[in-house]
Design a protein around this motif. Structure first.
Motif, PDB file in Angstrom:
ATOM      1  N   LEU A  30       0.829  -1.213   0.000  1.00 57.22           N
ATOM      2  CA  LEU A  30       0.000   0.000   0.000  1.00 57.22           C
ATOM      3  C   LEU A  30       0.860   1.259   0.000  1.00 57.22           C
ATOM      4  N   GLU A  31       1.968   1.242   0.715  1.00 55.88           N
ATOM      5  CA  GLU A  31       2.851   2.416   0.695  1.00 55.88           C
ATOM      6  C   GLU A  31       3.480   2.595  -0.682  1.00 55.88           C
ATOM      7  N   ARG A  34       0.731   4.114  -2.762  1.00 60.35           N
ATOM      8  CA  ARG A  34       0.524   5.526  -2.406  1.00 60.35           C
ATOM      9  C   ARG A  34       1.460   6.421  -3.222  1.00 60.35           C
ATOM     10  N   GLY A  35       2.690   5.968  -3.365  1.00 59.27           N
ATOM     11  CA  GLY A  35       3.661   6.747  -4.125  1.00 59.27           C
ATOM     12  C   GLY A  35       3.448   6.705  -5.628  1.00 59.27           C
ATOM     13  N   VAL A  37       0.311   6.663  -7.062  1.00 57.50           N
ATOM     14  CA  VAL A  37      -0.940   7.323  -7.429  1.00 57.50           C
ATOM     15  C   VAL A  37      -0.644   8.702  -8.019  1.00 57.50           C
ATOM     16  N   SER A  98      -9.659   5.032  -3.036  1.00 54.31           N
ATOM     17  CA  SER A  98      -9.451   4.098  -1.932  1.00 54.31           C
ATOM     18  C   SER A  98      -8.890   2.809  -2.501  1.00 54.31           C
ATOM     19  N   ILE A 114      -6.206   2.129   2.167  1.00 51.22           N
ATOM     20  CA  ILE A 114      -5.870   3.543   2.329  1.00 51.22           C
ATOM     21  C   ILE A 114      -6.697   4.361   1.352  1.00 51.22           C
ATOM     22  N   THR A 115      -6.913   5.616   1.684  1.00 51.91           N
ATOM     23  CA  THR A 115      -7.546   6.549   0.756  1.00 51.91           C
ATOM     24  C   THR A 115      -6.528   7.619   0.408  1.00 51.91           C
ATOM     25  N   VAL A 116      -6.325   7.852  -0.895  1.00 50.22           N
ATOM     26  CA  VAL A 116      -5.228   8.685  -1.376  1.00 50.22           C
ATOM     27  C   VAL A 116      -5.768   9.763  -2.317  1.00 50.22           C
ATOM     28  N   THR A 238     -10.764   3.334   5.039  1.00 51.51           N
ATOM     29  CA  THR A 238      -9.466   3.055   5.658  1.00 51.51           C
ATOM     30  C   THR A 238      -9.573   1.744   6.426  1.00 51.51           C
TER      31      THR A 238
END
Length: 274
Positions: A30-31, A34-35, A37, A98, A114-116, A238
């Motif tokens: 997920l991390e 996140r990067g 997106v 999400s 996660i929501t980004v 989340t």
């Protein structure tokens, strides 16, 4: 060895440690996402990145093939609450996505979301995502060995109600997790404290508030998966998988075990390892 109490799977220390391995794969995936997106990337491309990272970590995607689901992640954009199927949708500046992810290591599951924001996002959407995440952590902070499952639910609802007029989705809830992705008990994001099963060592729960900017009423699209708000307003989701030790909560899908977030709430976290 594990046993079941009221249908709830109670894990040994060794089995919880195995779940931590799966949880770390999920958290790191997920991390990574996140990067990745950004405007111009497709949800299908995010899915491919996730699957490659999960498999290269020695794990198997929990979602792929689950009741016919075709992705390794759920990618839910804007008014999509949960279970969005990744594909050719292109993300644009101002979107809110999400991402839900699950992984299996040696038969044990981890599950988190996660929501980004994508690029420059309206402040009201950032606030929606912030309150959603905070409410989840309030739920963990309320969990105590010997307490009741609805203590988590009540803490989530209390934080949302005190800070917003958001809709709290009632049709989809958190769940037990372990040797299967979805197990008893259900973990609602609303309710009165002091009810439900007792919280004991060896339980593992996936807690996942879903909030809507407008009303919580929703429906499922014709693809039989994607859940959207009836009023077309945006949603946030989340999730983390956690367990309780004698020292406190241990968030199995958080890379630091939840230590930093729990410390901000004055709660000692209870890692068995790390």
């Amino acid at each position: 060895m594990m046993f079941r109490d009221r249908g709830i799977e109670i894990k040994t220390r060794e089995q919880i440690l195995a779940m931590r391995k799966a949880g770390l794969v999920v958290g790191r995936t997920l991390e990574l996402l996140r990067g990745e997106v950004r405007a111009g990337i497709t949800t299908g491309e995010l899915d491919a990145i996730a699957e490659d990272n999960i498999r290269s970590s020695g794990a198997t995607p929990s979602f792929k093939g689950y009741h016919g689901f075709t992705g390794s992640i759920c990618a839910s954009v804007n008014d999509e609450i949960v279970h969005g199927i990744p594909g050719d949708r292109v993300l644009a500046d101002g979107d809110l996505i999400s991402i839900d992810c699950g992984a299996i290591v040696d038969g044990w599951h981890g599950d988190a979301a996660i929501t980004v924001p994508v690029g420059e996002v309206d402040a009201e959407l950032l606030e929606l995502a912030r309150i959603c995440g905070e409410s989840m952590w309030r739920g963990f902070a309320a969990a105590r060995l010997g307490g009741r499952l609805s203590d988590i639910s009540a803490a989530i609802e209390a934080h949302v109600r005190a800070n917003s007029s958001y809709g709290i989705v009632e049709d989809f809830v958190g769940h037990g997790i372990g040797s299967a992705m979805h197990q008893p008990p259900n973990v609602p994001n609303f309710g009165r404290a002091g009810r439900g099963p007792k919280l004991v060592e060896g339980m593992a729960l996936a807690v996942e508030p879903m909030l809507t900017l407008g009303k919580q009423e929703n429906h499922t699209l014709e693809d039989d998966w994607t859940v959207v708000t009836n009023d077309g307003r945006s949603a946030a989701h989340t999730e983390h998988t956690f367990t309780l030790t004698p020292q406190g909560p241990w968030v199995l899908t958080a890379i630091d075990g939840g230590e930093s977030e729990l410390a901000e709430l004055g709660v000692k976290f209870g890692a068995l390892a790390d």
